[in-house]
Motif scaffolding. Structure first.
Motif, PDB file in Angstrom:
ATOM      1  N   ALA A  81       0.839  -1.199   0.000  1.00 14.30           N
ATOM      2  CA  ALA A  81       0.000   0.000   0.000  1.00 14.30           C
ATOM      3  C   ALA A  81       0.876   1.253   0.000  1.00 14.30           C
ATOM      4  O   ALA A  81       0.566   2.239  -0.694  1.00 14.30           O
ATOM      5  N   LEU A  84       2.452   1.603  -3.505  1.00 12.85           N
ATOM      6  CA  LEU A  84       1.468   2.078  -4.473  1.00 12.85           C
ATOM      7  C   LEU A  84       1.181   3.562  -4.287  1.00 12.85           C
ATOM      8  O   LEU A  84       1.088   4.319  -5.265  1.00 12.85           O
ATOM      9  N   THR A  85       1.080   3.987  -3.041  1.00 12.77           N
ATOM     10  CA  THR A  85       0.838   5.402  -2.757  1.00 12.77           C
ATOM     11  C   THR A  85       2.002   6.270  -3.228  1.00 12.77           C
ATOM     12  O   THR A  85       1.806   7.336  -3.819  1.00 12.77           O
ATOM     13  N   LEU A 114       2.310   0.215 -11.445  1.00 11.56           N
ATOM     14  CA  LEU A 114       1.116   0.400 -10.624  1.00 11.56           C
ATOM     15  C   LEU A 114       0.261  -0.867 -10.604  1.00 11.56           C
ATOM     16  O   LEU A 114      -0.215  -1.294  -9.546  1.00 11.56           O
ATOM     17  N   VAL A 115       0.072  -1.475 -11.779  1.00 10.68           N
ATOM     18  CA  VAL A 115      -0.742  -2.698 -11.853  1.00 10.68           C
ATOM     19  C   VAL A 115      -0.074  -3.830 -11.092  1.00 10.68           C
ATOM     20  O   VAL A 115      -0.722  -4.567 -10.336  1.00 10.68           O
ATOM     21  N   THR A 117       2.066  -3.692  -8.581  1.00 12.82           N
ATOM     22  CA  THR A 117       1.990  -3.454  -7.142  1.00 12.82           C
ATOM     23  C   THR A 117       0.563  -3.623  -6.632  1.00 12.82           C
ATOM     24  O   THR A 117       0.343  -4.159  -5.541  1.00 12.82           O
ATOM     25  N   GLY A 118      -0.410  -3.184  -7.421  1.00 11.97           N
ATOM     26  CA  GLY A 118      -1.802  -3.342  -7.020  1.00 11.97           C
ATOM     27  C   GLY A 118      -2.215  -4.801  -6.933  1.00 11.97           C
ATOM     28  O   GLY A 118      -2.941  -5.203  -6.008  1.00 11.97           O
ATOM     29  N   LEU A 121      -0.684  -6.247  -3.882  1.00  7.74           N
ATOM     30  CA  LEU A 121      -1.451  -5.774  -2.727  1.00  7.74           C
ATOM     31  C   LEU A 121      -2.719  -6.613  -2.559  1.00  7.74           C
ATOM     32  O   LEU A 121      -3.081  -7.009  -1.437  1.00  7.74           O
ATOM     33  N   ALA A 122      -3.384  -6.922  -3.661  1.00  7.81           N
ATOM     34  CA  ALA A 122      -4.603  -7.730  -3.602  1.00  7.81           C
ATOM     35  C   ALA A 122      -4.317  -9.136  -3.087  1.00  7.81           C
ATOM     36  O   ALA A 122      -5.155  -9.742  -2.409  1.00  7.81           O
ATOM     37  N   SER A 154       1.808  -6.909 -16.043  1.00  3.04           N
ATOM     38  CA  SER A 154       2.456  -5.604 -15.863  1.00  3.04           C
ATOM     39  C   SER A 154       3.442  -5.316 -16.991  1.00  3.04           C
ATOM     40  O   SER A 154       3.560  -4.175 -17.448  1.00  3.04           O
TER      41      SER A 154
END
Length: 289
Positions: A81, A84-85, A114-115, A117-118, A121-122, A154
């Motif tokens: 998180a 990503l931030t 971004l994808v 890391t997202g 995160l998921a 990605s």
């Protein structure tokens, strides 16, 4: 419990361990990547880098035993998180920086990072649910498949969304100082984009100086002039230097060393990567003097 849920902790542990162990070889380089985001003060970059490395290693270890997976997944959630931030913040500010995700990759932040890391995160959500799943060989196989999908998506997105690197031929270089002043009246100028963090840049300096027999040579860097001069250890005291914190982003330079040849008015005639003599000669061959 599904196989995907039971495999998520292994996938995350592998990514975090690989990322942390790679960065341990050069913590200072990772600290410079952290500083590049301009979120923490420069003096705090090294402590933050060490904190991130430690958290990655601890999370990777906690994710393996079923009894500690919830803690490992929670720590991984905080890490991804935060990553990503930080990436979203840098992109929102128009910055073009190395994400610092994995050692030696020079992966510039963008939709692909971004994808990735997202998605990681998921994965922390199913990882937190796998607190009672004993290890089975099939979990390792599924974890490899999951990571292949994450990194594959990605990579494809990065290729689809990445604009051609380098300045536009026929356009003008965007520099902190007027090209006319830097050129000293020369008809052709060779701009060598370099960085104190780039070992190849130092090794390529003799090649750039050799090319100066045909072109007036100007060194360009996002670092301060003092840092650049110190890095070059007195080899280029007679060369003009132009520096600016956004000079790479302004000219879409992917990574140093990079060469751009312009006319005396700054019009780009040829450009390209210059990490080897062959690459530099290819750029030089694109200009008829």
């Amino acid at each position: 419990m599904t196989i995907l849920v039971a495999s998520a902790p292994l996938a995350l542990a592998a990514v975090l361990a690989f990322a942390a162990l790679g960065k341990l070889w050069d913590v200072a380089a990772f600290a410079k990547s952290v500083a590049g985001y301009e979120i923490v003060p420069p003096r705090a970059a090294l402590p933050v880098a060490c904190l991130v490395l430690g958290a990655e290693l601890v999370s990777a270890v906690l994710l393996v035993p079923p009894g500690t997976r919830l803690w490992g997944a929670g720590l991984a959630f905080v890490l991804f998180a935060s990553f990503l931030t930080g990436m979203a913040s840098a992109l929102a500010r128009g910055m073009r920086v190395d994400c610092g995700c994995f050692a030696g990759t020079h992966d510039v932040i963008g939709p692909g990072t971004l994808v990735r890391t997202g998605l990681l995160l998921a994965l922390t959500v199913p990882a937190a649910l796998a607190t009672k799943a004993a290890f089975r060989p099939v979990h390792l196989a599924v974890a490899v498949l999951v990571l292949a999908v994450v990194f594959g998506l990605s990579t494809l997105l990065r290729r689809w969304t990445t604009r051609p690197a380098g300045p536009r031929t026929g356009g003008k270089l965007d520099l902190p100082a007027p090209v006319g002043e830097l050129g000293g009246g020369a008809d052709l100028l060779l701009f060598a984009f370099v960085s104190p963090d780039c070992g190849l840049c130092r090794r390529m300096l003799p090649e750039f100086r050799s090319a100066a027999e045909r072109f007036r040579l100007v060194l360009v860097s996002a670092a301060s002039e003092a840092d650049l001069r110190e890095h070059l250890a007195g080899q280029s005291e007679d060369l003009p230097v132009v520096t600016g914190p956004r000079v790479f982003e302004a000219n879409n330079i992917p990574w140093p060393p990079y060469a751009a040849i312009t006319s005396g008015t700054g019009t780009v005639l040829a450009h390209g990567g210059a990490s080897s003599p062959e690459q530099l000669h290819a750029v030089l061959a694109g200009v008829r003097s």
